[in-house]
Design a protein around this motif. Structure first.
Motif, PDB file in Angstrom:
ATOM      1  N   GLU A 143      52.902 -50.524  -4.529  1.00 48.19           N
ATOM      2  CA  GLU A 143      53.813 -50.029  -3.483  1.00 48.19           C
ATOM      3  C   GLU A 143      54.278 -51.116  -2.513  1.00 48.19           C
ATOM      4  OE1 GLU A 143      55.153 -46.845  -3.083  1.00 48.19           O
ATOM      5  OE2 GLU A 143      54.413 -46.806  -5.152  1.00 48.19           O
ATOM      6  N   PHE A 144      53.661 -52.293  -2.572  1.00 51.76           N
ATOM      7  CA  PHE A 144      53.985 -53.322  -1.576  1.00 51.76           C
ATOM      8  C   PHE A 144      53.589 -54.690  -2.111  1.00 51.76           C
ATOM      9  CE2 PHE A 144      49.557 -52.428  -1.029  1.00 51.76           C
ATOM     10  CZ  PHE A 144      48.979 -53.641  -0.692  1.00 51.76           C
ATOM     11  N   SER A 175      56.183 -59.606   3.983  1.00 48.47           N
ATOM     12  CA  SER A 175      55.673 -58.387   3.347  1.00 48.47           C
ATOM     13  C   SER A 175      56.808 -57.394   3.112  1.00 48.47           C
ATOM     14  CB  SER A 175      54.581 -57.748   4.204  1.00 48.47           C
ATOM     15  OG  SER A 175      55.083 -57.407   5.484  1.00 48.47           O
ATOM     16  N   LEU A 176      56.627 -56.607   2.093  1.00 47.61           N
ATOM     17  CA  LEU A 176      57.618 -55.572   1.763  1.00 47.61           C
ATOM     18  C   LEU A 176      56.902 -54.361   1.203  1.00 47.61           C
ATOM     19  CD1 LEU A 176      60.609 -54.684   1.346  1.00 47.61           C
ATOM     20  CD2 LEU A 176      60.449 -55.651  -0.952  1.00 47.61           C
ATOM     21  N   LYS A 177      57.251 -53.193   1.737  1.00 46.48           N
ATOM     22  CA  LYS A 177      56.712 -51.926   1.239  1.00 46.48           C
ATOM     23  C   LYS A 177      57.887 -51.072   0.760  1.00 46.48           C
ATOM     24  CE  LYS A 177      53.410 -48.318   2.492  1.00 46.48           C
ATOM     25  NZ  LYS A 177      52.525 -47.785   3.541  1.00 46.48           N
ATOM     26  N   ARG A 178      57.704 -50.404  -0.357  1.00 42.38           N
ATOM     27  CA  ARG A 178      58.786 -49.564  -0.888  1.00 42.38           C
ATOM     28  C   ARG A 178      59.259 -48.569   0.174  1.00 42.38           C
ATOM     29  NH1 ARG A 178      59.235 -50.502  -6.322  1.00 42.38           N
ATOM     30  NH2 ARG A 178      57.355 -51.257  -7.369  1.00 42.38           N
ATOM     31  N   GLY A 179      60.577 -48.448   0.320  1.00 41.95           N
ATOM     32  CA  GLY A 179      61.141 -47.512   1.293  1.00 41.95           C
ATOM     33  C   GLY A 179      61.243 -48.068   2.696  1.00 41.95           C
ATOM     34  N   GLN A 180      60.760 -49.306   2.880  1.00 44.04           N
ATOM     35  CA  GLN A 180      60.831 -49.932   4.209  1.00 44.04           C
ATOM     36  C   GLN A 180      61.523 -51.288   4.124  1.00 44.04           C
ATOM     37  OE1 GLN A 180      56.990 -50.046   6.153  1.00 44.04           O
ATOM     38  NE2 GLN A 180      56.516 -47.928   5.598  1.00 44.04           N
ATOM     39  N   LYS A 181      61.876 -51.826   5.293  1.00 41.42           N
ATOM     40  CA  LYS A 181      62.525 -53.136   5.334  1.00 41.42           C
ATOM     41  C   LYS A 181      61.483 -54.244   5.209  1.00 41.42           C
ATOM     42  CE  LYS A 181      66.641 -52.082   8.077  1.00 41.42           C
ATOM     43  NZ  LYS A 181      67.397 -52.395   9.319  1.00 41.42           N
ATOM     44  N   LYS A 182      61.924 -55.350   4.632  1.00 41.53           N
ATOM     45  CA  LYS A 182      61.054 -56.524   4.550  1.00 41.53           C
ATOM     46  C   LYS A 182      60.729 -57.019   5.960  1.00 41.53           C
ATOM     47  CE  LYS A 182      61.913 -59.574   1.330  1.00 41.53           C
ATOM     48  NZ  LYS A 182      62.614 -60.655   0.606  1.00 41.53           N
ATOM     49  N   VAL A 183      59.526 -57.540   6.139  1.00 36.73           N
ATOM     50  CA  VAL A 183      59.087 -58.059   7.447  1.00 36.73           C
ATOM     51  C   VAL A 183      58.661 -59.509   7.267  1.00 36.73           C
ATOM     52  CG1 VAL A 183      57.424 -57.834   9.339  1.00 36.73           C
ATOM     53  CG2 VAL A 183      58.317 -55.767   8.214  1.00 36.73           C
TER      54      VAL A 183
END
Length: 359
Positions: free
Chosen positions: A66-67, A86-94
């Motif tokens: 998922e990330f 970092s990147l999580k599915r459904g969210q923006k990259k940080v």
């Protein structure tokens, strides 16, 4: 500039991996598909906030997960720096530097000076002008924040002007005042970008020619030339002259977004007339010149990533490249290769400390 430790979680084919690096030379060796290039790409990701090889961010997450998290511990100007992407599915990259997230990714560009040399660079020769413009923009942006800001603004306005031209066509209407607002802004930013590209290439091309002559022993004549509409007239005039064409095409047909770099060997396009070895030498010289320019501008030796560059090069050219990097001018170097024994024989010639990671 040194990368001390790299920690990967669910990045491409890595589930959970930590690397502790040598301050000079680090080699990833192993069979094709084992993750050597992915390790280099993770380092690139820390510098630019994106993959060099796959622009679709979600595809860099390990299958079924998922990330992903990439954690790099650096030393820059004798200070410890921690960069996490970092990147999580459904969210923006940080992207975080020392636990503080960037509001804009563009603020991070240039903080970790880095140059990659890879077989994928062949796109610079075989693909369209967009790829070569991105190369110019990447080099300048690492040391010039105002250039990057102008480029982002120009591309945004260009997109808005193109949308307006489409609107005019779809609704059989036209308003010159609305278009003029975009023309004025494009002309202002375009002039700034053109001037900086032109100045950059006047400095860069002699460095490139020097690097190529050091790598190639065959004595062929090579060159780079900058091609831009703005050599002919100011952008405001060009936009006026091409108004009918733009309305018919429904997009902006002139401007710095059409600029190109022309690669020549003995006066002819290297794409058609250069051998595979000549093309590879050309690209390596281009990237080493990028290294020299960034170091000159920033005062920091960029991290150098060498992805599978010893493949398809004859021994003489390999020897020339090795003699070039056996020099205090270079800082930390990362190499990937399928042949562990070949790699070790090569790095032993460099007379620097090294580590080999067998994947």
């Amino acid at each position: 500039m040194n990368l001390n430790t790299l920690s990967l979680v669910n990045y491409k084919n890595f589930e959970n991996q930590i690397f502790d690096f040598d301050t000079k030379i680090n080699c990833f060796v192993g069979a094709n598909g084992i993750g050597k290039t992915n390790a280099l790409d993770a380092i690139y990701h820390l510098a630019f906030g994106k993959s060099y090889f796959n622009p679709i961010a979600l595809q860099n997450i390990k299958h079924g997960e998922e990330f992903f998290v990439i954690d790099g511990r650096f030393t820059k100007n004798e200070r410890e720096e921690k960069i996490v992407v970092s990147l999580k599915r459904g969210q923006k990259k940080v992207i975080k530097r020392n636990s503080k997230a960037y509001e804009k990714f563009s603020e991070h560009i240039g903080f970790i000076p880095l140059v990659i040399i890879s077989p994928a660079d062949r796109d610079l020769i075989i693909e369209g002008s967009d790829t070569r413009r991105k190369f110019i923009d990447s080099v300048i942006s690492q040391s010039d924040k105002s250039y990057l800001s102008a480029l982002i603004a120009y591309n945004k306005i260009l997109s808005q002007r193109n949308a307006l031209l489409k609107y005019f066509a779809l609704n059989s209407t036209f308003n010159s005042d609305n278009l003029e607002v975009y023309n004025d802004q494009l002309a202002t930013y375009g002039a700034e970008i053109f001037k900086k590209r032109d100045d950059f290439l006047k400095t860069f091309i002699p460095i490139f020619l020097q690097r190529y002559n050091a790598i190639s022993l065959s004595g062929e004549s090579i060159n780079l030339t900058y091609k831009s509409d703005l050599f002919n007239a100011e952008l405001s005039s060009l936009l006026d002259q091409n108004l009918s064409k733009d309305r018919a095409l429904q997009y902006t047909s002139v401007g710095i977004h059409k600029d190109d770099l022309v690669f020549l060997i003995d006066g002819f396009p290297i794409k058609k007339f250069g051998s595979q070895g000549q093309q590879k030498s050309f690209l390596i010289a281009l990237k080493l010149a990028q290294f020299d320019f960034i170091k000159q501008q920033s005062g920091v030796s960029p991290i150098l990533l060498l992805d599978d560059i010893f493949d398809k090069l004859d021994e003489n050219r390999v020897a020339q490249i090795i003699s070039l990097v056996d020099d205090e001018h270079f800082g930390q170097i990362f190499i990937s290769d399928t042949h562990g024994e070949r790699t070790e024989n090569i790095v032993k010639q460099i007379h620097q400390s090294y580590k080999i990671f067998k994947l």
